[in-house]
Design an enzyme around this catalytic site. Structure first.
Site, PDB file in Angstrom:
ATOM      1  N   ASN A 151       0.792  -1.232   0.000  1.00 18.00           N
ATOM      2  CA  ASN A 151       0.000   0.000   0.000  1.00 18.00           C
ATOM      3  C   ASN A 151       0.823   1.280   0.000  1.00 18.00           C
ATOM      4  OD1 ASN A 151       0.695  -0.768   2.656  1.00 18.00           O
ATOM      5  ND2 ASN A 151      -1.012   0.382   3.531  1.00 18.00           N
ATOM      6  N   GLU A 247       4.279  -4.105  12.302  1.00 15.54           N
ATOM      7  CA  GLU A 247       3.214  -3.128  12.083  1.00 15.54           C
ATOM      8  C   GLU A 247       2.083  -3.877  11.393  1.00 15.54           C
ATOM      9  OE1 GLU A 247       3.254  -0.149  13.275  1.00 15.54           O
ATOM     10  OE2 GLU A 247       5.340  -0.160  13.924  1.00 15.54           O
ATOM     11  N   CYS A 281      -3.315   1.472   6.626  1.00 19.05           N
ATOM     12  CA  CYS A 281      -3.445   0.824   7.939  1.00 19.05           C
ATOM     13  C   CYS A 281      -4.286   1.652   8.906  1.00 19.05           C
ATOM     14  CB  CYS A 281      -2.065   0.574   8.534  1.00 19.05           C
ATOM     15  SG  CYS A 281      -1.103  -0.639   7.602  1.00 19.05           S
TER      16      CYS A 281
END
Length: 473
Positions: A151, A247, A281
């Site tokens: 992303n 993450e 995210c």
């Protein structure tokens, strides 16, 4: 058209290649090498051979290489943005913004390379410590395995590679299979910037063949990973005593208190929900609006959503383009259908054309629905009514994730109360949870991961603390 692996400062052909297609147009972009175990072995060994060279390199020289990279990236900004736009279907305006942030991340890395330091410890504060001088230093952990998502194919790579090199570590980088072109472009720039051979190695391929080897190889001292909780937990279980920074997922929420000027925040909330098709995210997935302003907020939010332009990522006017894969489109359509069957109302969207899912607003979704409790990673936002901020905080915390959350309120006491009670890694007061700049500490709790990014904080993760005690007696 046929790309090569970057190992030990050389461009190497592989035995097998994988066709890479545009998520938006379906156009063939390139053939990507699928690294074998032997080639990953070569990359890890090269990183091992180079780690002492970089660790002994003066900080100002490491900083100089990063500064040269910044200069080269500034010269080729538009080229970099187009690479992101075509391989990830990221609208070009957002791709340009990502390149600008990437530049900032490497700038911060160059600056922080010169600021890695320890501290003196007053040993005579304890009986028996008299006559001794103590201080700490930070040393690189060694070889870092970096596994990155699709992303933010340039900036999330920068958040791993920049701090690693600044701290004197070498890197074996595995980019996402859909977005390897950004990482291979980066390798070209680092080569031109004078990075010693073996410091950065880029190996493309499957998670099973490439990622598994990086995670389990004992010569790799640390794994830094951004991606799904399932994969992250698997990495943590397989990494043994390696240092691990993860993450992971999120279903970020914002609370809208009564008395808030809705007109002032609508555009910001729409941006947070639908930027890069929600594939962020900290994308705004859940909105909890106070019952006094709920109806007005929903009306204005839906009207603003109607203004978004859907189309080609290379068109500067495009706001929404394709999801990363057809499978993701099908998954999200299934989740929307489940929400409808569960009593939720689709106020707008809920349909797809090709790989493009139209921006979707869902009202009053039950907390047990997948669109509520899992990470949707698509242009879908839920807006639910609450009676109080306290109730909203309970809803926000009722999640397996805890990356970032936001609250809009005119009441200082309410804001501080929310900051204390929200169980997340970052609380944004009078802003959406999608806010991030590249030097702030960034990371979450629960299934949102462990460790922190943000260059200074990533360097702390990527260095070992050593204590030196000198006995003068």
């Amino acid at each position: 058209m046929q790309k090569r692996l970057f190992i030990n400062g050389e461009w190497i052909e592989s035995k097998e290649y994988h066709p890479l297609y545009s998520p938006y147009s379906g156009e063939l972009l390139a053939y990507i090498p699928m690294a074998t175990e032997k080639e990953v072995e070569h990359a890890i060994e090269s990183a091992c051979q180079a780690k002492d060279i970089l660790a002994k390199m003066p900080a100002h020289k490491r900083a100089s290489i990063l500064e040269k990279l910044v200069f080269l990236l500034q010269e080729r900004m538009e080229e970099a943005a187009k690479i992101i736009a075509v391989e990830a279907a990221k609208p070009i305006a957002l791709a340009r913004a990502e390149v600008a942030r990437t530049i900032e991340t490497y700038k911060f890395s160059a600056e922080e390379a010169k600021r890695i330091h320890g501290e003196t410890i007053p040993l005579d504060a304890a009986p028996g410590g008299e006559g001794r001088v103590a201080y700490t230093v930070r040393e690189p952990v060694g070889v870092i395995g970096a596994i990155t998502p699709f992303n933010f194919p340039m900036n999330l790579v920068a958040h791993k590679v920049g701090p690693a090199i600044a701290a004197g570590n070498t890197v074996v980088l595995k980019p996402a299979l859909q977005t390897p072109l950004s990482s291979l472009f980066l390798a070209e720039l680092f080569e031109e910037a004078g990075l010693p051979a073996g410091v950065l190695n880029v190996v493309t391929g499957s998670g099973k063949d490439v990622g598994e080897k990086i995670v389990t190889d004992p010569r790799v001292n640390m794994i830094t990973f951004t991606g799904s909780p399932g994969v992250g937990i698997s990495i943590r279980n397989k990494a043994g005593l390696k240092r691990v920074a993860l993450e992971l997922g999120s279903n970020a929420a914002v609370i809208i208190d009564k008395g808030v000027d809705i007109d002032r925040i609508i555009s910001r909330c729409v941006t947070g929900a639908f930027s890069f098709q929600g594939q962020v995210c900290i994308s705004l997935q859940r909105v909890y609006a106070h019952e006094e302003i709920y109806e007005a907020f929903v009306e204005k939010f839906v009207e603003a959503t109607k203004l978004l332009k859907i189309g080609d990522p290379l068109d500067p006017a495009t706001d929404i383009s394709a999801l990363i894969s057809f499978q993701d489109v099908q998954r999200t359509l299934d989740w929307i259908e489940e929400a409808k069957q569960g009593g939720a109302k689709v106020a707008i969207g809920g349909k797809a054309e090709g790989n493009v899912l139209y921006p979707t607003v869902i009202l009053e979704a039950d907390a047990c629905l997948k669109v509520s409790c899992q990470e949707v990673f698509a242009p879908i936002v839920l807006i639910n009514k609450v009676k109080s901020v306290e109730e909203a905080i309970e809803f926000v915390n009722d999640s397996r994730f805890g990356l970032q959350a936001g609250i809009y309120t005119e009441n200082v006491r309410t804001a501080l109360d929310a900051a204390e009670k929200l169980h997340v890694g970052g609380v944004m007061l009078n802003d959406i949870p999608t806010f991030r700049v590249d030097h702030m500490p960034y990371g979450g709790v629960k299934e949102s991961g462990m460790g922190r990014e943000g260059v200074k904080f990533a360097i702390e993760e990527m260095t070992e603390l050593k204590l030196i005690v000198w006995n003068r007696n």
